[in-house]
Design an enzyme around this catalytic site. Structure first.
Site, PDB file in Angstrom:
ATOM      1  N   ASP A  35      -7.646   1.270   8.518  1.00 23.32           N
ATOM      2  CA  ASP A  35      -7.213   1.303   6.791  1.00 23.32           C
ATOM      3  C   ASP A  35      -6.422   0.309   5.962  1.00 23.32           C
ATOM      4  O   ASP A  35      -7.357  -0.099   4.927  1.00 23.32           O
ATOM      5  CB  ASP A  35      -6.917   2.782   7.115  1.00 23.32           C
ATOM      6  CG  ASP A  35      -7.443   4.394   6.848  1.00 23.32           C
ATOM      7  OD1 ASP A  35      -8.747   3.768   6.762  1.00 23.32           O
ATOM      8  OD2 ASP A  35      -6.642   5.413   6.419  1.00 23.32           O
ATOM      9  N   ASP A  90      -0.741  -1.147   6.354  1.00 23.38           N
ATOM     10  CA  ASP A  90      -0.461  -0.968   8.030  1.00 23.38           C
ATOM     11  C   ASP A  90      -1.328  -1.269   8.544  1.00 23.38           C
ATOM     12  O   ASP A  90      -2.271  -2.569   7.982  1.00 23.38           O
ATOM     13  CB  ASP A  90      -1.150   0.511   7.588  1.00 23.38           C
ATOM     14  CG  ASP A  90       0.147   1.592   7.294  1.00 23.38           C
ATOM     15  OD1 ASP A  90       1.163   0.787   6.931  1.00 23.38           O
ATOM     16  OD2 ASP A  90      -0.500   2.334   6.528  1.00 23.38           O
ATOM     17  N   ASP A 135      -3.172  -1.433  10.532  1.00 24.45           N
ATOM     18  CA  ASP A 135      -4.272   0.035  11.226  1.00 24.45           C
ATOM     19  C   ASP A 135      -5.854  -0.218  10.645  1.00 24.45           C
ATOM     20  O   ASP A 135      -5.801  -1.425   9.584  1.00 24.45           O
ATOM     21  CB  ASP A 135      -4.268   1.567  11.196  1.00 24.45           C
ATOM     22  CG  ASP A 135      -3.625   2.131   9.797  1.00 24.45           C
ATOM     23  OD1 ASP A 135      -4.332   0.961   8.843  1.00 24.45           O
ATOM     24  OD2 ASP A 135      -3.221   2.447   9.624  1.00 24.45           O
ATOM     25  N   GLU A 177       0.587  -1.423   0.186  1.00 24.65           N
ATOM     26  CA  GLU A 177      -0.287   0.016   0.409  1.00 24.65           C
ATOM     27  C   GLU A 177       0.777   1.162   0.008  1.00 24.65           C
ATOM     28  O   GLU A 177       1.518   1.226   0.966  1.00 24.65           O
ATOM     29  CB  GLU A 177      -0.876  -0.069   1.255  1.00 24.65           C
ATOM     30  CG  GLU A 177      -1.657   1.354   2.373  1.00 24.65           C
ATOM     31  CD  GLU A 177      -2.142   1.003   3.063  1.00 24.65           C
ATOM     32  OE1 GLU A 177      -1.911   0.101   3.756  1.00 24.65           O
ATOM     33  OE2 GLU A 177      -2.550   2.303   3.397  1.00 24.65           O
TER      34      GLU A 177
END
Ligand code: TTJ
Length: 637
Positions: free
Chosen positions: A502, A498, A500, A425
């Site tokens: 998102d 990541d 998290d 990403e």
């Protein structure tokens, strides 16, 4: 062995010995999947009694010791002597291989079908099994240990003369199974499916292993109509009706329910004797034929399409959710995996039932008919545009010789078995990954920003998307009809995002794309999620990485908790330099990878997972995340 046991009985015991010697031949595997099949086998016998019209409730309980009890309120397995075997019929059921399916004769049976191996196999693979039959005011019981009867069938007491039924408790043998702990969610999913497919039947599932016992009941008077409503619950239907067709032809019982939604993918499931057929077969062919023919006839007759034009089956099925369920006495399964229905009478039966009843429905509901035809026409236009775009790229690649995407940093090794591709990403993390990687075997494909949600886009838009084009060319396999797994350029496809919310969202978008367009990659175990660390702990120049909160606690306990610790919580891959990224997330010796798997037996649930997570409706999504918090984190679809 007592004198009453004759030659027949000795042969019987050898039969069950064979099951214990090669359990995989009978239940597929001795992993968790095989373990759960034991429950399905016993429950299927009770479902047969429900299909015969004598049972309306099945009660399943997992006990603390991982034994399972199944109770039905049917007629009870017969306790009288079976003259051929010279022992009570119930003993035949539990001690003679393959006796289950033939027993009683006639009617439609879900047991003894594709997975159905008979209750004797469950008995052979259990440390102990007890059966109790309630009939004519008495309770009959027999106990077996590793398949062998401990005593002759006996009366153990009285019961309410009104009560009839069968109760079976078994304890899976840890000598046989690698895994002996039942997963309540897995069982519940299958019970929900059985309840949808057997309208009116109530299945109660109970788990006594937790301090507060859990209980869930499945009961659908609407049957597969409610199944379609359930599958569409996080989508937007195009019309209110759930079309339902039912009939019996050439001894095949046919039931079909369907409704279109505003998505662009088809979501249909076939069942034969309550067993999912992911490979399709004659029942699906019959359904598709009828759909295509009936809609084209209707559209022509009512001038909804131009002279000489026609709608393709795929266009009519865009956004369709359907359940096609047939019950057939002697199903023949074909193909490599023996999962494809072969009976030609099933094709004719579904074709006739759906053809006749759909025609009437369309005549009586012109507004719904118009909505579906218009949706098909839009789909047709998008498909034409997509085909043109694809032909253009094909021609281009033929000229230029299959050029790889510019952003791809390819690896040097050309043997796909050694090669990995990291889908990363963002450009900055992509940059670090390019520096960090082991260039020999690791390729990096940076993906920019949010990935296109393929659940919400038509084919033409999907093919035009740069990120998706890059992935398709990098993998080398092509998609849809052109898909060829032997052309796969990397045997590990690793999604690195990541740690998290998102990141999880982007990972889910990527998985949705892979699931819809290249499901074989997931089925064959080529897709992985990289797990970056959550914490870095530095103490006296030594660095520790923790991948979970618990791991952090563990490390702190070991190294001591004082002012000498410097703890950093990673918010994204971008916070790590190339060396750290290599050490924690990319070095094959040290990284943590999670392989993405899917259980084909409950593929309708996989679909629901994606549409629930990716669809626009917020409520069902919240509900899903709460119910399945662990699964979302593991992304074990
Ligand atoms: C057979 O034909 C005569 C009447 O009873 C039929 C029968 O066997 N019914 C039946 C079997 N009901 N329930 C079962 C059954 C239930 C469980 C939980 C397990 C097994 C192996 C069978």
């Amino acid at each position: 062995m007592s004198a009453e046991y004759g030659a027949d009985q000795i042969q019987i015991l050898e039969g069950l010995e064979a099951v214990r010697k090669r359990p995989g031949m009978y239940i597929g595997s001795t992993s968790a999947r095989g373990l759960h099949h034991l429950v399905y086998e016993i429950v299927d016998n009770a479902v047969d009694e429900a299909l015969a019209g004598y049972c309306d409730t099945i009660d399943v309980t997992i006990h603390k010791d991982n034994s399972v009890t199944v109770i039905d309120n049917g007629r009870g397995i017969p306790v009288g002597i079976n003259h051929k075997a010279g022992i009570p019929a119930v003993e035949v059921v539990f001690t003679i291989l393959h006796a289950g399916g033939k027993f009683g004769g006639g009617g439609y049976k879900v047991s003894g079908g594709l997975h159905g191996v008979g209750a004797s196999v469950v008995n052979a693979l259990s440390t102990w099994l007890e059966v109790t039959i309630f009939t004519e005011g008495k309770m009959y019981r027999q106990r077996y240990e590793r398949g062998k009867a401990m005593y002759k069938l006996k009366v153990v007491g009285d019961c309410d003369p009104e009560r009839t039924g069968t109760m079976v408790t078994f304890h899976p043998d840890p000598e046989i199974f690698e895994e002996t702990v039942f997963d309540f969610d897995t069982l519940k999913q299958r019970f929900r499916e059985i309840a949808f497919l057997t309208k009116g039947l109530k299945i109660i599932a109970r788990d006594e292993r937790t301090e507060e016992p859990k209980e869930k009941s499945f009961h659908y008077e609407g049957g597969i109509r409610e199944f379609v409503a359930y599958l569409n619950k996080s989508k937007t239907p195009l019309y209110e009706d759930i079309l339902y067709f039912e009939g019996m032809k050439e001894n095949v019982m046919v039931e079909v329910a369907m409704q279109h939604n505003d998505s662009y993918t088809e979501n249909s499931y076939g069942f034969v004797n309550n067993i999912n057929t992911p490979e399709g077969g004659t029942h699906i062919v019959g359904f598709r034929n009828a759909l295509t023919k009936t809609f084209n006839d209707y559209a022509k007759k009512n001038k909804l399409i131009k002279e000489g034009e026609s709608l393709s089956g795929e266009d009519i099925r865009e956004g369709l959710t359907a359940i096609i369920s047939v019950k057939i006495e002697d199903p023949q399964f074909e193909g490599q995996t023996k999962q494809k229905l072969g009976n030609s009478e099933a094709r004719r039966a579904v074709d006739n039932v759906v053809g006749d009843q759909l025609e009437i429905f369309l005549e009586q509901n012109p507004a719904v008919a118009k909505i579906i035809v218009e949706k098909s026409l839009l789909s047709q236009r998008a498909r034409d545009a997509a085909r043109k775009a694809r032909e253009l790229t094909r021609r281009k690649s033929a000229l230029e010789g299959m050029s790889l995407p510019g952003k791809l940093a390819d690896c040097m090794d050309k043997d796909p078995r050694n090669c990995e591709i990291y889908l990363v990403e963002g450009d900055s993390a992509g940059g670090s990954a390019k520096t960090a990687r082991s260039r020999a075997t690791q390729a990096i494909l940076p993906l920019r920003g949010k990935i296109l949600n393929v659940e919400k886009a038509r084919l033409d838009k999907i093919y035009a998307n740069a990120e998706i084009k890059a992935m398709i060319t990098a993998f080398g396999t092509g998609i849809h009809d052109d898909f060829d797994i032997t052309k796969l350029r990397y045997h590990k496809i690793i999604i690195m995002t990541d740690a998290d919310v998102d990141g999880a969202h982007i990972a889910t978008l990527l998985l949705t794309f892979l699931y819809r367009f290249m499901p074989e990659l997931i089925k064959q175990g080529h897709v992985y999620l990289a797990k970056p660390p959550l914490f870095k702990i530095e103490r006296n120049k030594k660095i520790y990485y923790a991948y979970t909160e618990q791991e952090q606690e563990q490390i702190l306990n070991e190294i001591g908790r004082d002012g000498n610790n410097r703890i950093q919580r990673y918010k994204g891959l971008g916070e790590m330099d190339a060396e750290q990224l290599w050490e924690t997330t990319m070095d094959p010796e040290r990284r943590v990878l999670m392989r993405v798997t899917m259980d084909e037996e409950t593929s309708s649930e996989v679909d629901l997972t994606f549409t629930t997570l990716m669809g626009d409706k917020v409520e069902p999504r919240r509900e899903f995340i709460e119910e399945n918090a662990n699964k979302v984190i593991d992304l074990d679809i």
